[in-house]
Design a protein around this motif. Sequence first.
Motif, PDB file in Angstrom:
ATOM      1  N   UNK A  62       0.421  -4.285  -2.432  1.00 22.29           N
ATOM      2  CA  UNK A  62      -0.245  -3.187  -3.132  1.00 22.29           C
ATOM      3  C   UNK A  62       0.775  -2.159  -3.608  1.00 22.29           C
ATOM      4  N   UNK A  63       1.729  -1.829  -2.762  1.00 20.17           N
ATOM      5  CA  UNK A  63       2.762  -0.856  -3.130  1.00 20.17           C
ATOM      6  C   UNK A  63       3.547  -1.346  -4.351  1.00 20.17           C
ATOM      7  N   UNK A  64       3.912  -2.619  -4.344  1.00 20.55           N
ATOM      8  CA  UNK A  64       4.669  -3.197  -5.451  1.00 20.55           C
ATOM      9  C   UNK A  64       3.861  -3.205  -6.747  1.00 20.55           C
ATOM     10  N   UNK A  65       2.564  -3.457  -6.657  1.00 23.10           N
ATOM     11  CA  UNK A  65       1.711  -3.557  -7.842  1.00 23.10           C
ATOM     12  C   UNK A  65       1.193  -2.203  -8.329  1.00 23.10           C
ATOM     13  N   UNK A  66       1.317  -1.158  -7.522  1.00 26.94           N
ATOM     14  CA  UNK A  66       0.784   0.167  -7.875  1.00 26.94           C
ATOM     15  C   UNK A  66       1.815   1.268  -7.661  1.00 26.94           C
ATOM     16  N   UNK A  67       2.933   1.242  -8.372  1.00 25.71           N
ATOM     17  CA  UNK A  67       3.993   2.231  -8.138  1.00 25.71           C
ATOM     18  C   UNK A  67       3.557   3.674  -8.392  1.00 25.71           C
ATOM     19  N   UNK A  68       2.674   3.913  -9.380  1.00 17.73           N
ATOM     20  CA  UNK A  68       2.239   5.283  -9.648  1.00 17.73           C
ATOM     21  C   UNK A  68       1.341   5.802  -8.534  1.00 17.73           C
ATOM     22  N   UNK A  69       0.515   4.925  -7.949  1.00 15.52           N
ATOM     23  CA  UNK A  69      -0.384   5.346  -6.877  1.00 15.52           C
ATOM     24  C   UNK A  69       0.384   5.676  -5.599  1.00 15.52           C
ATOM     25  N   UNK A  70       1.360   4.854  -5.253  1.00 11.75           N
ATOM     26  CA  UNK A  70       2.107   5.097  -4.015  1.00 11.75           C
ATOM     27  C   UNK A  70       2.966   6.367  -4.128  1.00 11.75           C
ATOM     28  N   UNK A  71       3.425   6.675  -5.330  1.00 15.64           N
ATOM     29  CA  UNK A  71       4.202   7.917  -5.525  1.00 15.64           C
ATOM     30  C   UNK A  71       3.336   9.132  -5.229  1.00 15.64           C
TER      31      UNK A  71
END
Length: 184
Positions: free
Chosen positions: A173-182
């Motif tokens: 999930x982190x790899x696929x959603x870089x804007x969300x994890x930031x």
Amino acid sequence: IEKRLRELAFLNTGVNINLIDKRQSQEKKINFKYDGGIKEYVKYLNDGKNVINNQPISFSGSKNSITIECALQWTESYHENTICFTNNIVQRDGGTHLAGFRGALTRSIVNYINKNTKNSNNITGDDAREGLTCIISAKLPDPKFSSQTKDKLVSSEVRPVIESISLDKLEQWIEENPSEIKKV
């Protein structure tokens, strides 16, 4: 009764539960059916709160006769709200499923921060869980609890399975959603 039936409807995706209260002259009917399962449960718990990741993260997996389902979302709150279930029974004190999930969550976030920022601060598990709303549902044959009240799961075989599945799914999930994890 209403709270428990709602909980069971969230935990058992697609099950339709009807509650009819005939205590008053005016009958009260409530229908519980949640096709989104525990993902909808997290949204329900976060209703009215400022959420950080717009859609709850949700994943499931199975290994060694143990099935895990998990949904999580961060809010601007300072408190963690994690609810653990084993075979649809709530564990107020968590247990091995909670320990496995927390280890995976902390490791995945620390790995992301170390890889993508020049932050020299040490991130703790408490930092990673601040504002987190999470539902963990484990299903397994013959679970072992610390007491008859089933407040804490102590089945040692659960932790490595949940930690492994959670780490894989969270890192994906982190790899696929870089804007969300930031934002998190």
